[in-house]
Scaffold this active site. Structure first.
Site, PDB file in Angstrom:
ATOM      1  N   ARG A  40       0.802  -1.228   0.000  1.00 35.60           N
ATOM      2  CA  ARG A  40       0.000   0.000   0.000  1.00 35.60           C
ATOM      3  C   ARG A  40       0.831   1.272   0.000  1.00 35.60           C
ATOM      4  O   ARG A  40       0.335   2.323  -0.392  1.00 35.60           O
ATOM      5  CB  ARG A  40      -1.026  -0.054   1.125  1.00 35.60           C
ATOM      6  N   GLU A  77       4.154  -8.670  14.870  1.00 32.87           N
ATOM      7  CA  GLU A  77       3.400  -9.191  16.002  1.00 32.87           C
ATOM      8  C   GLU A  77       3.053 -10.664  15.812  1.00 32.87           C
ATOM      9  O   GLU A  77       2.777 -11.370  16.763  1.00 32.87           O
ATOM     10  CB  GLU A  77       2.137  -8.348  16.269  1.00 32.87           C
TER      11      GLU A  77
END
Length: 153
Positions: A40, A77
């Protein structure tokens, strides 16, 4: 909750206004490199680069760029990942802007900055459309300036 910029992209005026906000901020900062993070960052980076007269350098996932690359692995994460950049795309001393759609934990932006700094570039700032401040990504940027348009909680 998943944060996404798709609805922004579906509204041409809002999309243009978003690009214009970034261009206004970076027009006079003598930035020669806009580095966009896959995927993106590729949406926002090129129009910003064109408008401010900078080159666009894609920072990609492994095995996506032809030719010689340098790599930077980083923790997410949910595991680890890697960004790569073409050797020679950025010269020592160039002033760089790192662009992505969103900052969460900050790991991807840190990897991008490390790649650019490995080759001697000066990272002026990181720019994202959305910040998820609860995930404290800004704190991982080691004091590097971060510009965001929207905070999402």
């Amino acid at each position: 909750m998943f944060q996404d910029i798709t609805t922004l992209l579906l509204d041409p005026k809002a999309f243009k206004d978003t690009i214009d906000l970034f261009v206004e901020r970076y027009r006079d900062m003598n930035i020669s490199v806009v580095a966009g993070i896959e995927a993106r960052g590729f949406i926002f980076g090129p129009p910003i680069a064109l408008a401010i007269g900078a080159k666009f350098v894609p920072l990609r996932k492994p095995r996506k760029l032809p030719g010689k690359v340098i790599s930077e692995e980083y923790e997410l994460e949910y595991g680890s990942d890697c960004l790569q950049m073409h050797v020679g795309a950025v010269e020592p001393g160039e002033r760089a802007l790192v662009v992505d759609d969103l900052i969460a934990t900050g790991g991807t932006l840190c990897a991008a900055m490390n790649l650019l700094e490995q080759v001697g570039a000066k990272v002026v700032e990181c720019a994202c459309v959305i910040e998820l401040p609860d995930l404290k990504g800004r704190e991982r940027l080691n004091g590097k300036s971060l510009y965001v348009l929207v905070e999402s909680h």
